[in-house]
Design an enzyme around this catalytic site. Structure first.
Site, PDB file in Angstrom:
ATOM      1  N   ASN A 220       0.878  -1.169   0.000  1.00 31.54           N
ATOM      2  CA  ASN A 220       0.000   0.000   0.000  1.00 31.54           C
ATOM      3  C   ASN A 220       0.911   1.214   0.000  1.00 31.54           C
ATOM      4  O   ASN A 220       1.463   1.608   1.027  1.00 31.54           O
ATOM      5  CB  ASN A 220      -0.884  -0.039   1.251  1.00 31.54           C
ATOM      6  CG  ASN A 220      -1.837   1.145   1.320  1.00 31.54           C
ATOM      7  OD1 ASN A 220      -1.773   2.047   0.487  1.00 31.54           O
ATOM      8  ND2 ASN A 220      -2.706   1.143   2.313  1.00 31.54           N
TER       9      ASN A 220
ATOM     10  N   HIS B 134     -12.639   3.038  -0.287  1.00 34.47           N
ATOM     11  CA  HIS B 134     -12.674   2.040   0.799  1.00 34.47           C
ATOM     12  C   HIS B 134     -13.450   0.791   0.360  1.00 34.47           C
ATOM     13  O   HIS B 134     -13.938   0.044   1.195  1.00 34.47           O
ATOM     14  CB  HIS B 134     -13.350   2.581   2.082  1.00 34.47           C
ATOM     15  CG  HIS B 134     -12.578   3.626   2.816  1.00 34.47           C
ATOM     16  ND1 HIS B 134     -13.204   4.609   3.552  1.00 34.47           N
ATOM     17  CD2 HIS B 134     -11.255   3.846   2.959  1.00 34.47           C
ATOM     18  CE1 HIS B 134     -12.296   5.391   4.100  1.00 34.47           C
ATOM     19  NE2 HIS B 134     -11.101   4.950   3.752  1.00 34.47           N
TER      20      HIS B 134
ATOM     21  N   GLU C 134      -8.024  -5.116   4.990  1.00 34.72           N
ATOM     22  CA  GLU C 134      -7.874  -4.835   3.558  1.00 34.72           C
ATOM     23  C   GLU C 134      -6.712  -5.625   2.966  1.00 34.72           C
ATOM     24  O   GLU C 134      -6.776  -6.065   1.821  1.00 34.72           O
ATOM     25  CB  GLU C 134      -7.659  -3.332   3.346  1.00 34.72           C
ATOM     26  CG  GLU C 134      -8.946  -2.537   3.587  1.00 34.72           C
ATOM     27  CD  GLU C 134      -8.722  -1.066   3.845  1.00 34.72           C
ATOM     28  OE1 GLU C 134      -8.250  -0.733   4.951  1.00 34.72           O
ATOM     29  OE2 GLU C 134      -9.019  -0.245   2.972  1.00 34.72           O
TER      30      GLU C 134
ATOM     31  N   ASP D  64      -6.662  12.736  16.098  1.00 32.85           N
ATOM     32  CA  ASP D  64      -6.775  11.388  16.646  1.00 32.85           C
ATOM     33  C   ASP D  64      -7.901  11.361  17.682  1.00 32.85           C
ATOM     34  O   ASP D  64      -7.973  12.232  18.551  1.00 32.85           O
ATOM     35  CB  ASP D  64      -5.442  10.980  17.288  1.00 32.85           C
ATOM     36  CG  ASP D  64      -5.448   9.519  17.660  1.00 32.85           C
ATOM     37  OD1 ASP D  64      -6.261   9.128  18.529  1.00 32.85           O
ATOM     38  OD2 ASP D  64      -4.651   8.755  17.096  1.00 32.85           O
TER      39      ASP D  64
ATOM     40  N   HIS E 219     -17.231   2.644   7.842  1.00 28.27           N
ATOM     41  CA  HIS E 219     -15.773   2.486   7.927  1.00 28.27           C
ATOM     42  C   HIS E 219     -15.235   3.796   8.494  1.00 28.27           C
ATOM     43  O   HIS E 219     -15.171   4.810   7.794  1.00 28.27           O
ATOM     44  CB  HIS E 219     -15.192   2.191   6.535  1.00 28.27           C
ATOM     45  CG  HIS E 219     -13.693   2.147   6.495  1.00 28.27           C
ATOM     46  ND1 HIS E 219     -12.976   0.990   6.231  1.00 28.27           N
ATOM     47  CD2 HIS E 219     -12.773   3.112   6.698  1.00 28.27           C
ATOM     48  CE1 HIS E 219     -11.679   1.251   6.275  1.00 28.27           C
ATOM     49  NE2 HIS E 219     -11.534   2.547   6.556  1.00 28.27           N
TER      50      HIS E 219
ATOM     51  N   ASN F 122     -12.798   0.744  17.769  1.00 27.65           N
ATOM     52  CA  ASN F 122     -12.236   1.012  19.101  1.00 27.65           C
ATOM     53  C   ASN F 122     -12.971   2.045  19.944  1.00 27.65           C
ATOM     54  O   ASN F 122     -12.585   2.282  21.084  1.00 27.65           O
ATOM     55  CB  ASN F 122     -10.779   1.473  18.956  1.00 27.65           C
ATOM     56  CG  ASN F 122      -9.902   0.380  18.409  1.00 27.65           C
ATOM     57  OD1 ASN F 122      -9.812  -0.699  18.988  1.00 27.65           O
ATOM     58  ND2 ASN F 122      -9.287   0.631  17.270  1.00 27.65           N
TER      59      ASN F 122
ATOM     60  N   ARG G 264     -10.316  15.685   6.895  1.00 27.96           N
ATOM     61  CA  ARG G 264     -11.114  16.106   5.739  1.00 27.96           C
ATOM     62  C   ARG G 264     -12.497  16.570   6.174  1.00 27.96           C
ATOM     63  O   ARG G 264     -13.093  15.988   7.081  1.00 27.96           O
ATOM     64  CB  ARG G 264     -11.284  14.943   4.756  1.00 27.96           C
ATOM     65  CG  ARG G 264     -10.015  14.528   4.077  1.00 27.96           C
ATOM     66  CD  ARG G 264     -10.282  13.434   3.044  1.00 27.96           C
ATOM     67  NE  ARG G 264      -9.119  12.589   2.928  1.00 27.96           N
ATOM     68  CZ  ARG G 264      -9.156  11.261   2.836  1.00 27.96           C
ATOM     69  NH1 ARG G 264     -10.311  10.620   2.811  1.00 27.96           N
ATOM     70  NH2 ARG G 264      -8.043  10.572   2.759  1.00 27.96           N
TER      71      ARG G 264
ATOM     72  N   GLY H 184     -12.124   5.356   9.999  1.00 28.60           N
ATOM     73  CA  GLY H 184     -10.688   5.413  10.339  1.00 28.60           C
ATOM     74  C   GLY H 184     -10.278   6.864  10.299  1.00 28.60           C
ATOM     75  O   GLY H 184     -11.050   7.743  10.673  1.00 28.60           O
ATOM     76  N   ASN H 185      -9.048   7.123   9.849  1.00 28.05           N
ATOM     77  CA  ASN H 185      -8.662   8.511   9.603  1.00 28.05           C
ATOM     78  C   ASN H 185      -9.517   9.079   8.491  1.00 28.05           C
ATOM     79  O   ASN H 185     -10.076  10.157   8.605  1.00 28.05           O
ATOM     80  CB  ASN H 185      -7.192   8.561   9.194  1.00 28.05           C
ATOM     81  CG  ASN H 185      -6.351   9.100  10.302  1.00 28.05           C
ATOM     82  OD1 ASN H 185      -6.772   9.996  11.024  1.00 28.05           O
ATOM     83  ND2 ASN H 185      -5.167   8.553  10.443  1.00 28.05           N
ATOM     84  N   GLY H 186      -9.602   8.312   7.400  1.00 27.76           N
ATOM     85  CA  GLY H 186     -10.623   8.566   6.385  1.00 27.76           C
ATOM     86  C   GLY H 186     -11.872   7.833   6.836  1.00 27.76           C
ATOM     87  O   GLY H 186     -11.768   6.841   7.553  1.00 27.76           O
TER      88      GLY H 186
ATOM     89  N   GLY I 111     -10.271   2.008  12.559  1.00 25.87           N
ATOM     90  CA  GLY I 111      -9.720   2.487  13.835  1.00 25.87           C
ATOM     91  C   GLY I 111     -10.733   3.031  14.831  1.00 25.87           C
ATOM     92  O   GLY I 111     -10.802   2.581  15.970  1.00 25.87           O
ATOM     93  N   VAL I 112     -11.543   3.991  14.413  1.00 26.14           N
ATOM     94  CA  VAL I 112     -12.532   4.588  15.317  1.00 26.14           C
ATOM     95  C   VAL I 112     -13.716   3.628  15.494  1.00 26.14           C
ATOM     96  O   VAL I 112     -14.169   3.378  16.619  1.00 26.14           O
ATOM     97  CB  VAL I 112     -13.023   5.946  14.769  1.00 26.14           C
ATOM     98  CG1 VAL I 112     -14.090   6.544  15.668  1.00 26.14           C
ATOM     99  CG2 VAL I 112     -11.854   6.912  14.604  1.00 26.14           C
TER     100      VAL I 112
ATOM    101  N   ARG J 218      -2.509  -2.073  -3.527  1.00 26.44           N
ATOM    102  CA  ARG J 218      -3.716  -1.267  -3.335  1.00 26.44           C
ATOM    103  C   ARG J 218      -3.602  -0.049  -4.252  1.00 26.44           C
ATOM    104  O   ARG J 218      -2.627   0.704  -4.171  1.00 26.44           O
ATOM    105  CB  ARG J 218      -3.818  -0.816  -1.883  1.00 26.44           C
ATOM    106  CG  ARG J 218      -4.972   0.126  -1.674  1.00 26.44           C
ATOM    107  CD  ARG J 218      -5.115   0.530  -0.233  1.00 26.44           C
ATOM    108  NE  ARG J 218      -6.317   1.329  -0.069  1.00 26.44           N
ATOM    109  CZ  ARG J 218      -6.354   2.501   0.541  1.00 26.44           C
ATOM    110  NH1 ARG J 218      -5.271   3.012   1.071  1.00 26.44           N
ATOM    111  NH2 ARG J 218      -7.482   3.142   0.655  1.00 26.44           N
TER     112      ARG J 218
HETATM  113  P1  ADP Z   1      -6.469   4.801   8.389  1.00 27.65           P
HETATM  114  O1  ADP Z   1      -7.651   5.484   7.761  1.00 27.65           O
HETATM  115  O2  ADP Z   1      -5.248   5.647   8.458  1.00 27.65           O
HETATM  116  O3  ADP Z   1      -6.256   3.383   7.914  1.00 27.65           O
HETATM  117  P2  ADP Z   1      -7.294   3.592  10.912  1.00 27.65           P
HETATM  118  O4  ADP Z   1      -8.433   2.761  10.440  1.00 27.65           O
HETATM  119  O5  ADP Z   1      -6.070   2.903  11.386  1.00 27.65           O
HETATM  120  O6  ADP Z   1      -6.898   4.730   9.891  1.00 27.65           O
HETATM  121  O7  ADP Z   1      -7.851   4.539  12.077  1.00 27.65           O
HETATM  122  C1  ADP Z   1      -6.991   5.455  12.706  1.00 27.65           C
HETATM  123  C2  ADP Z   1      -7.762   6.242  13.722  1.00 27.65           C
HETATM  124  O8  ADP Z   1      -8.434   5.356  14.624  1.00 27.65           O
HETATM  125  C3  ADP Z   1      -6.867   7.078  14.623  1.00 27.65           C
HETATM  126  O9  ADP Z   1      -6.630   8.319  14.072  1.00 27.65           O
HETATM  127  C4  ADP Z   1      -7.690   7.196  15.877  1.00 27.65           C
HETATM  128  O10 ADP Z   1      -8.478   8.362  15.770  1.00 27.65           O
HETATM  129  C5  ADP Z   1      -8.603   6.007  15.864  1.00 27.65           C
HETATM  130  N1  ADP Z   1      -8.323   5.071  16.972  1.00 27.65           N
HETATM  131  C6  ADP Z   1      -7.382   4.112  17.025  1.00 27.65           C
HETATM  132  N2  ADP Z   1      -7.427   3.477  18.214  1.00 27.65           N
HETATM  133  C7  ADP Z   1      -8.419   4.048  18.929  1.00 27.65           C
HETATM  134  C8  ADP Z   1      -8.969   3.858  20.235  1.00 27.65           C
HETATM  135  N3  ADP Z   1      -8.489   2.921  21.061  1.00 27.65           N
HETATM  136  N4  ADP Z   1     -10.001   4.651  20.614  1.00 27.65           N
HETATM  137  C9  ADP Z   1     -10.486   5.584  19.784  1.00 27.65           C
HETATM  138  N5  ADP Z   1     -10.017   5.817  18.553  1.00 27.65           N
HETATM  139  C10 ADP Z   1      -8.997   5.070  18.127  1.00 27.65           C
END
Ligand code: ADP
Length: 404
Positions: free
Chosen positions: A10, A180, A384, A282, A208, A334, A241, A210-212, A330-331, A91
């Site tokens: 990637n 995505h 992915e 974050d 989905h 978690n 964004r 994440g950051n995006g 990520g979000v 990717r």
């Molecule tokens: P990317 O889009 O870069 O692949 P990810 O899916 O890895 O991103 O998501 C990254 C985001 O997930 C981080 O910026 C953070 O905001 C969030 N994140 C990661 N771990 C946690 C957690 N334990 N609690 C809340 N948010 C989290």
């Protein structure tokens, strides 16, 4: 080394994330990241056999970065060149109207991906750099491109068409493409497995986050709508964004704030979203700020949840009923708080979250709605890399079948 491993790459503008994995068993042999390519403080971090190795130093370009990856593999007993890998899966962010299947890479495919850079100037050139480096370093190994837009290729016309002058749109490839896709497709398949149902029978909404961040509405396993558009900027509020805004803001910024078009692009892609509103992107830091009473952070969170719920409502109506709502990335995986707030007070629509299940520590796929709730709410980790490895393996298997 076994011959069935796939190297997944990637490649971003200044980074290369990679994994060497077995697409059958999903066991990861090694993984890592090369960061800050082209800058003086570059570094590689490599994970293999339970150990992490790190090497700082200037990395001139993607080929130099990938060479470091190969060196790191050698140092941990994996000779990628000598023993070979079965395939390399790349990717690729934008496939435009041209690519909507995993595609065996040759010179013409590389040229076509480069041509699509006009639709994804931040992403496709980096993807091409990764592909060219990998082809040079592993000349005998089949390379396969897997496109982030592919899953959404067949969006219904009413969902993918922007209401602008049709001739201008056609001349410039302007439509909703969606991104995505590899994640939305993989997660929707996992949801069907977990519910013990056929994808073809299910209506799903997937977030989905994440950051995006993007959401999709799927009927019978096929997407009927998604939040990202011509570019990954549309839709949900993201880490940096803006997501949706009044398009009139763009000319207003040009005329009133005297920004040029690249500055507007940077503002909306890198300095907006949660970061633009709160100063941090974050979610863990955002939560800490909210807990310390920071009003800007509170507003950023509220705007984020407001946008999620707007699309949840839209997709419920578009689908006319939903079987499963799923959170990933990520979000989504978690943050119990985001999941709870996104779906709060919707019991009258059959949407309920069990507080204990939602807050329980756990990393696997799981159901967080009460067992008797009409709509299943799930958390499903995305993967992915595994989906790309499987797609690449499939293309190579078909190639070999054709040859025999
Ligand atoms: P990317 O889009 O870069 O692949 P990810 O899916 O890895 O991103 O998501 C990254 C985001 O997930 C981080 O910026 C953070 O905001 C969030 N994140 C990661 N771990 C946690 C957690 N334990 N609690 C809340 N948010 C989290």
């Amino acid at each position: 080394m076994e011959q069935d491993l796939v190297l997944v790459i990637n490649s971003g503008s200044s980074s290369i994330k990679y994994q060497l994995l077995d697409p059958e068993s999903s066991v990861v042999a090694a993984s890592g990241i090369v960061e800050r390519i082209g800058e003086d403080d570059g570094r590689i971090e490599h994970h293999a056999d339970g150990e992490t190795t790190e090497r700082p130093g200037r990395i001139a370009d993607h080929t130099a970065g990938l060479r470091l990856v190969f060196d790191a593999f050698s140092a941990t007993g994996h000779d990628l060149v000598g023993e070979g890998v079965r395939a390399v899966g790349h990717r690729v962010v934008h496939g435009g109207e041209v690519f909507y299947q995993p595609t065996l890479i040759d010179d013409a495919v590389v040229a076509a991906i480069a041509d699509l850079s006009v639709l994804a100037p931040l992403h496709n050139p980096a993807n091409v750099a990764g592909i060219e480096s990998a082809r040079a370093l592993l000349p005998g190994v089949p390379q396969v491109a897997v496109f982030d837009t592919a899953f959404f290729h067949s969006l219904p016309a009413a969902a993918k068409t922007y209401a602008i002058d049709a001739k201008v749109a056609a001349a410039h490839g302007i439509r909703k493409y969606g991104f995505h896709g590899t994640s939305h497709e993989y997660v929707s398949g996992r949801v069907a497995e977990l519910l013990g149902r056929d994808s073809a029978e299910l209506n799903q909404i997937i977030f989905h986050l994440g950051n995006g961040a993007s959401a999709s509405a799927l009927r019978g396993g096929r997407p009927i709508d998604t939040t990202m558009g011509l570019t990954p900027l549309e839709g949900l509020v993201m880490g940096t964004r803006s997501g949706d805004l009044d398009p009139g803001i763009v000319p207003h910024l040009v005329r009133s704030a005297h920004l040029d078009i690249d500055q507007v692009d940077t503002l909306l892609n890198r300095d907006s979203g949660i970061k633009g509103l709160s100063g941090v992107n974050d979610f863990r830091e955002l939560r800490r700020l909210i807990e310390s009473g920071d009003q800007a952070a509170r507003l950023a969170y509220d705007v984020y949840i407001h946008r999620l719920r707007r699309y949840l409502g839209a997709y419920l109506i578009e689908l006319g009923g939903v079987d499963a709502i799923t959170f990933t990335a990520g979000v989504g995986e978690n943050s119990p708080q985001v999941r709870a707030d996104a779906l709060a007070d919707l019991a009258r629509f059959g949407i309920e979250v069990d507080q204990a299940e939602n807050s329980a520590k756990g990393h696997g796929a799981r159901r967080i709605s009460p067992p008797d709730a009409p709509i299943a709410v799930l958390v499903v980790p995305t993967n992915e890399e595994l989906a790309i490895a499987r797609a690449a393996r499939q293309v190579v298997a078909e190639l070999e079948l054709g040859r025999s």
